[in-house]
Design an enzyme around this catalytic site. Structure first.
Site, mmCIF file in Angstrom:
data_model
loop_
_atom_site.group_PDB
_atom_site.id
_atom_site.type_symbol
_atom_site.label_atom_id
_atom_site.label_comp_id
_atom_site.label_asym_id
_atom_site.label_seq_id
_atom_site.Cartn_x
_atom_site.Cartn_y
_atom_site.Cartn_z
ATOM 1 N N SER A 240 0.830 -1.218 0.000
ATOM 2 C CA SER A 240 0.000 0.000 0.000
ATOM 3 C C SER A 240 0.859 1.261 0.000
ATOM 4 O O SER A 240 0.568 2.214 -0.726
ATOM 5 C CB SER A 240 -0.974 0.003 1.182
ATOM 6 O OG SER A 240 -0.308 -0.247 2.397
ATOM 7 N N HIS A 270 -1.897 -8.922 1.945
ATOM 8 C CA HIS A 270 -1.595 -7.651 2.635
ATOM 9 C C HIS A 270 -2.767 -7.340 3.574
ATOM 10 O O HIS A 270 -3.077 -8.138 4.450
ATOM 11 C CB HIS A 270 -1.355 -6.583 1.558
ATOM 12 C CG HIS A 270 -0.821 -5.273 2.038
ATOM 13 N ND1 HIS A 270 -0.206 -5.093 3.255
ATOM 14 C CD2 HIS A 270 -0.805 -4.035 1.443
ATOM 15 C CE1 HIS A 270 0.151 -3.829 3.391
ATOM 16 N NE2 HIS A 270 -0.203 -3.163 2.308
ATOM 17 N N HIS A 317 5.736 -12.696 7.772
ATOM 18 C CA HIS A 317 5.950 -11.315 7.341
ATOM 19 C C HIS A 317 7.180 -11.233 6.446
ATOM 20 O O HIS A 317 8.129 -12.002 6.618
ATOM 21 C CB HIS A 317 6.142 -10.376 8.539
ATOM 22 C CG HIS A 317 5.884 -8.944 8.187
ATOM 23 N ND1 HIS A 317 6.881 -8.128 7.727
ATOM 24 C CD2 HIS A 317 4.749 -8.212 8.181
ATOM 25 C CE1 HIS A 317 6.353 -6.938 7.468
ATOM 26 N NE2 HIS A 317 5.065 -6.957 7.736
ATOM 27 N N ARG A 326 2.620 -4.594 16.814
ATOM 28 C CA ARG A 326 1.237 -4.150 16.598
ATOM 29 C C ARG A 326 0.273 -5.240 17.070
ATOM 30 O O ARG A 326 -0.825 -4.955 17.533
ATOM 31 C CB ARG A 326 1.005 -3.829 15.106
ATOM 32 C CG ARG A 326 1.918 -2.727 14.582
ATOM 33 C CD ARG A 326 1.789 -2.551 13.081
ATOM 34 N NE ARG A 326 2.148 -3.763 12.343
ATOM 35 C CZ ARG A 326 2.021 -3.916 11.033
ATOM 36 N NH1 ARG A 326 1.538 -2.924 10.300
ATOM 37 N NH2 ARG A 326 2.384 -5.046 10.436
ATOM 38 N N ASP A 372 -2.445 -8.406 11.540
ATOM 39 C CA ASP A 372 -3.760 -8.857 11.088
ATOM 40 C C ASP A 372 -4.287 -10.057 11.877
ATOM 41 O O ASP A 372 -5.480 -10.349 11.833
ATOM 42 C CB ASP A 372 -3.714 -9.200 9.592
ATOM 43 C CG ASP A 372 -3.404 -7.973 8.751
ATOM 44 O OD1 ASP A 372 -4.019 -6.930 9.002
ATOM 45 O OD2 ASP A 372 -2.542 -8.054 7.865
HETATM 46 N N1 CMX Z 1 1.329 -19.753 6.134
HETATM 47 C C1 CMX Z 1 1.817 -20.655 5.264
HETATM 48 N N2 CMX Z 1 2.886 -20.448 4.489
HETATM 49 C C2 CMX Z 1 3.504 -19.276 4.611
HETATM 50 C C3 CMX Z 1 3.087 -18.290 5.529
HETATM 51 C C4 CMX Z 1 1.939 -18.559 6.295
HETATM 52 N N3 CMX Z 1 1.422 -17.674 7.143
HETATM 53 N N4 CMX Z 1 3.921 -17.224 5.425
HETATM 54 C C5 CMX Z 1 4.819 -17.531 4.469
HETATM 55 N N5 CMX Z 1 4.575 -18.776 3.980
HETATM 56 C C6 CMX Z 1 5.251 -19.448 2.874
HETATM 57 C C7 CMX Z 1 5.158 -18.549 1.637
HETATM 58 O O1 CMX Z 1 3.902 -18.702 0.984
HETATM 59 C C8 CMX Z 1 6.324 -19.043 0.821
HETATM 60 O O2 CMX Z 1 5.945 -20.249 0.209
HETATM 61 P P1 CMX Z 1 6.475 -20.625 -1.275
HETATM 62 O O3 CMX Z 1 7.963 -20.797 -1.121
HETATM 63 O O4 CMX Z 1 5.744 -21.876 -1.596
HETATM 64 O O5 CMX Z 1 6.111 -19.467 -2.155
HETATM 65 C C9 CMX Z 1 7.357 -19.384 1.912
HETATM 66 O O6 CMX Z 1 6.624 -19.551 3.145
HETATM 67 C C10 CMX Z 1 8.391 -18.294 2.122
HETATM 68 O O7 CMX Z 1 7.712 -17.063 2.350
HETATM 69 P P2 CMX Z 1 8.368 -15.920 3.277
HETATM 70 O O8 CMX Z 1 9.637 -15.508 2.639
HETATM 71 O O9 CMX Z 1 8.419 -16.361 4.693
HETATM 72 O O10 CMX Z 1 7.258 -14.776 3.220
HETATM 73 P P3 CMX Z 1 7.055 -13.680 2.094
HETATM 74 O O11 CMX Z 1 7.949 -12.533 2.419
HETATM 75 O O12 CMX Z 1 7.155 -14.248 0.724
HETATM 76 O O13 CMX Z 1 5.529 -13.272 2.310
HETATM 77 C C11 CMX Z 1 3.609 -12.777 3.614
HETATM 78 C C12 CMX Z 1 5.110 -12.537 3.432
HETATM 79 C C13 CMX Z 1 3.081 -11.842 4.706
HETATM 80 C C14 CMX Z 1 2.892 -12.443 2.299
HETATM 81 C C15 CMX Z 1 3.389 -14.258 4.007
HETATM 82 O O14 CMX Z 1 3.994 -14.510 5.259
HETATM 83 C C16 CMX Z 1 1.924 -14.651 4.064
HETATM 84 O O15 CMX Z 1 1.351 -15.017 3.036
HETATM 85 N N6 CMX Z 1 1.279 -14.586 5.272
HETATM 86 C C17 CMX Z 1 -0.142 -14.829 5.386
HETATM 87 C C18 CMX Z 1 -0.948 -13.613 4.920
HETATM 88 C C19 CMX Z 1 -0.801 -12.449 5.860
HETATM 89 O O16 CMX Z 1 -0.934 -12.591 7.076
HETATM 90 N N7 CMX Z 1 -0.581 -11.257 5.311
HETATM 91 C C20 CMX Z 1 -0.559 -10.006 6.101
HETATM 92 C C21 CMX Z 1 0.835 -9.425 6.293
HETATM 93 C C22 CMX Z 1 0.772 -8.097 7.019
HETATM 94 C C23 CMX Z 1 0.122 -7.043 6.159
HETATM 95 O O17 CMX Z 1 0.727 -6.649 5.126
HETATM 96 O O18 CMX Z 1 -0.999 -6.634 6.440
#
Ligand code: CMX
Length: 435
Positions: A240, A270, A317, A326, A372
């Site tokens: 964002s 996000h 994250h 937070r 979140d």
């Molecule tokens: N559950 C399951 N798998 C997860 C995970 C979770 N909560 N968080 C990360 N992973 C997985 C990723 O999907 C990725 O898998 P692939 O290798 O198959 O693509 C792997 O772990 C490595 O990811 P990462 O480097 O740890 O995390 P990223 O920086 O790529 O992504 C985020 C960060 C937040 C998108 C991810 O942790 C996620 O999808 N979390 C769940 C959604 C969420 O809570 N989003 C809100 C974040 C805060 C905000 O912006 O509001």
């Protein structure tokens, strides 16, 4: 000129000097290297953005203008008898870098009051949209619809010096911020409360007025203040913030830029994750016939989600490597105000159960909860159970940070963003792959 704008006008010249010196004398200093994985991996970790408004340390979490969340909550002035500080004061801090006095805050309160009238066509537009439209679509559309009000566009068309761009950006930012709580609450009451909007009360502060327009009693005013402050900023690389910055870098005005940023916030990875958390919890409760699961049952739900290829919303994250402060701030609020809430007990159980499972699963770099994972349960407790609305409230808060950022972008003359792309062939060549 308001005291806030005057303060900004005083601060800008010395920042400009610092940036000019860095660019002129140290422009060739190497800060980071770029790796092939970052081309496909969302530029993760690449140091190529700058903001002074907040900084995210992977282990400590966010600092707003150098202050941690507990420090912000302690140092910022509060409305009489309130537990949480003025949102207006937090905006002053983000914009100027200074902790405001009560007088400074009154100045911002007055600024917002003078600008809070939402144009009627915004309500007409919202009312014309099908009622099952997602509230984030309505929120973003309402912001975009007001683009015709942009002071920046008017002054730009009259012939504005680049040195002065920040001034009408500031005007647009304040005009927007003053209206967002009312627009958000209107969408809520129109969509979910039988179309019964509640008029704004100009005597109330930003947070209390939002609670009033939502139709929810104390301590929801405290929730609103806490929520808007916590969600305001998370440095500038998140979707964002970066989208708002990117769109504004083309000198699109703050209305275009914020609406675009909100569209990015609406993604499930996000800001939409807060709605996904509550949806996931409701699914668990439904499967359990309305009763709380045991720890063992909860572990099975978590594994089932992972094994079906989905993420656990609210966990993980891109930058953080510890529990999000937070999350902790909201947990402390819940421990004080809603310790016996069933859904809070489930959220607490998830805090025990999910991190070890994500570690065992071995993919997520950060197994700990983010903001979140906790925001929905507090809303749910106070009766906001329409969880697809949660991201709109995140959006009102996020606007405070991203709008402060783009005012400063213009103040220091940030250029139009235009990184360079390479083809896969080129990357293979760089990697030394022979074909
Ligand atoms: N559950 C399951 N798998 C997860 C995970 C979770 N909560 N968080 C990360 N992973 C997985 C990723 O999907 C990725 O898998 P692939 O290798 O198959 O693509 C792997 O772990 C490595 O990811 P990462 O480097 O740890 O995390 P990223 O920086 O790529 O992504 C985020 C960060 C937040 C998108 C991810 O942790 C996620 O999808 N979390 C769940 C959604 C969420 O809570 N989003 C809100 C974040 C805060 C905000 O912006 O509001």
């Amino acid at each position: 000129m308001s005291k806030l704008k005057q303060k900004l006008a005083e601060k800008i010249p010395s920042y400009r000097e610092r940036v000019t010196k860095l660019m002129k004398e140290y422009g060739d200093v190497v800060v980071d290297q770029v790796h092939i994985r970052q081309f496909y991996g969302g530029m993760r970790g690449l140091k190529c953005l700058t903001t002074d408004i907040s900084y995210l340390d992977p282990n400590e979490g966010i600092r707003f203008r150098g202050y941690t969340i507990p420090e912000v909550l302690e140092k910022l002035p509060k409305p009489k008898g309130a537990e949480m500080p003025y949102v207006e004061g937090h905006f002053f801090l983000l914009l100027t870098g200074e902790i405001p006095t009560q007088e400074d805050i009154q100045d911002v309160v007055d600024e917002f009051k003078a600008r809070n009238r939402v144009p009627h066509y915004v309500y007409d537009l919202l009312r014309e949209m099908p009622r099952d439209t997602h509230p984030m679509t309505m929120f973003s559309a309402a912001i975009l619809a007001m683009q015709r009000e942009s002071v920046f566009v008017k002054r730009y068309n009259e012939g504005l010096s680049k040195m002065d761009y920040w001034d009408p950006y500031y005007e647009d930012a304040l005009n927007l911020l003053a209206k967002l709580p009312e627009i958000a609450a209107y969408i809520y009451r129109m969509k979910y409360k039988a179309d019964t909007p509640i008029a704004s009360n100009p005597e109330l502060d930003f947070g209390a007025n939002f609670a009033h327009m939502m139709g929810i009693d104390h301590p929801y005013d405290e929730v609103a203040r806490l929520y808007f402050i916590l969600h305001s900023d998370h440095e500038s690389g998140n979707v964002s913030a970066h989208t708002t910055h990117l769109v504004a870098s083309a000198l699109s005005d703050p209305y275009y830029a914020l609406s675009a940023g909100m569209n990015g916030l609406a993604g499930p990875l996000h800001g939409l994750a807060n709605q996904e958390v509550l949806r996931w919890i409701q699914h668990v409760m439904d499967k359990m016939g309305g009763k709380l699961p045991s720890k063992e049952e909860l572990k099975k739900f978590v594994w089932d989600t992972l094994n079906s290829g989905q993420v656990i919303p609210g966990y993980g994250h891109a930058v953080l490597r510890k529990t999000d402060p937070r999350y902790t701030a909201q947990r402390e609020f819940a421990l004080k105000h809603l310790p016996d809430d069933e859904i809070f007990q489930l959220v607490s159980m998830l805090y025990e159960v999910v991190p070890p499972i994500l570690m065992e699963h071995g993919k997520a770099k950060n197994p700990w909860p983010n903001v979140d994972a906790h925001s929905g349960v507090i809303q749910w407790h106070y009766g906001v159970r329409e969880y697809d609305f949660y991201t709109v409230m995140f959006g009102v808060g996020r606007a405070i940070g991203v709008l402060s950022n783009i005012v400063w972008d213009r103040a220091v003359g940030q250029a139009i963003e235009r990184p360079k792309s390479l083809t896969t062939d080129m990357l293979e060549k760089v990697a030394g792959i022979k074909k």
